[in-house]
Scaffold this motif. Structure first.
Motif, short mmCIF file in Angstrom:
data_model
loop_
_atom_site.label_atom_id
_atom_site.label_comp_id
_atom_site.label_asym_id
_atom_site.label_seq_id
_atom_site.Cartn_x
_atom_site.Cartn_y
_atom_site.Cartn_z
N PRO A 156 -6.76 -0.53 -5.91
CA PRO A 156 -5.84 0.85 -5.79
C PRO A 156 -5.46 1.22 -4.63
CG PRO A 156 -8.13 1.32 -7.11
CD PRO A 156 -8.55 -0.48 -6.24
N ASN A 157 -6.33 0.56 -3.51
CA ASN A 157 -5.77 1.25 -1.97
C ASN A 157 -5.27 0.20 -1.57
OD1 ASN A 157 -7.27 -0.51 -1.50
ND2 ASN A 157 -8.50 0.74 0.24
N PRO A 196 -1.22 -3.97 -6.75
CA PRO A 196 -1.74 -2.77 -6.65
C PRO A 196 -3.04 -2.40 -8.17
CG PRO A 196 0.23 -3.06 -6.79
CD PRO A 196 -0.36 -3.72 -6.74
N ARG A 204 -1.31 -1.05 -0.15
CA ARG A 204 0.33 -0.28 0.52
C ARG A 204 0.80 -1.08 0.47
NH1 ARG A 204 0.11 -1.02 6.08
NH2 ARG A 204 -1.82 -2.32 5.78
N TYR A 231 2.87 -5.83 -1.93
CA TYR A 231 2.16 -4.90 -1.29
C TYR A 231 1.32 -5.76 -0.31
CZ TYR A 231 3.12 -0.64 -4.41
OH TYR A 231 3.33 0.23 -4.56
#
Length: 228
Positions: free
Chosen positions: A187-188, A183, A190, A179
């Motif tokens: 929370p966001n 994560p 990617r 990511y």
């Protein structure tokens, strides 16, 4: 037929149920017609528990004796995983790093892999066995067990993939890929479909725990196809 190296971390083999899950993944890969080399870490918090045991006896134990102690954690994992695969009727063998000739420097607790002898593993693969190898460790020129430092099982897996020119090296971890950031904290964050060696090396060097930075260096050097 492909040769696939699969590495599973400590949380993946923490208990009997998770070990059976891992055995299922390995079995599926093998039954698809692939040769499989598996690298395992010690179960769960085993390494930390062993360190605590050592401190009870001698808080100033030598690094050589610590390596002797800590290397037992991975031996437990590979033997139990082999037993799980045996219960499924699959041919397999568990091997310690010294048995497969993972030769390292003599720096205890932070050794580097110098060379891997291919003879033993290739012999087992030729007999269509799944080969399960202890991660995180090697053997030095004195015949002493060494450990590769925290995260060293990633390095073991990539080194084996490089030595045997594996078609794919899969690293199974707590998150389902790489990511943009952690994560579990952001929370966001990617998930990245792919990433270059240099970008992954930068992430690892900045503290991302998804891959050990030494393993990424090896993957880049030997162009290992690495999948997290």
């Amino acid at each position: 037929m492909s040769l696939i190296v699969q590495k599973f971390g400590g949380s993946s083999v923490r208990d009997a149920q998770r070990l059976r899950n891992v055995a299922g993944i390995i079995a599926e890969t093998y039954l698809e017609g692939n040769d499989v080399i598996v690298v395992l870490s010690a179960q769960g918090d085993t390494t930390d528990d062993l360190i605590a045991k050592a401190e009870e006896i001698n808080p100033h134990a030598s690094k050589r004796e610590m390596d002797m102690l800590l290397s037992t954690g991975e031996q437990i994992s590979v033997a139990l995983c082999a037993m799980a695969l045996e219960s499924m009727g699959l041919p397999c063998v568990s091997l310690a790093a010294w048995q497969v000739g993972i030769q390292s420097t003599t720096v205890h607790s932070d050794a580097r892999i110098k060379k891997i002898d291919s003879e033993r593993i290739q012999s087992e693969l030729d007999q269509h066995r799944i080969v399960i190898v202890t991660g995180f460790q090697g053997v030095d020129r004195n015949g002493d067990v060494t450990t590769l430092g925290r995260g060293g099982s990633d390095t073991s897996a990539v080194a084996l993939a490089a030595a045997f020119r594996a078609d794919l090296c899969q690293i199974y971890t707590d998150v389902d890929g790489v990511y943009t950031t952690d994560p579990r904290i952001v929370p966001n964050a990617r998930k990245l479909p792919e990433i270059t060696y240099d970008e992954m090396l930068e992430l690892a060097s900045q503290g991302a725990q998804v891959l050990h930075n030494r393993s990424v260096e090896l993957a880049k050097k030997f162009r290992v196809n690495l999948e997290v």
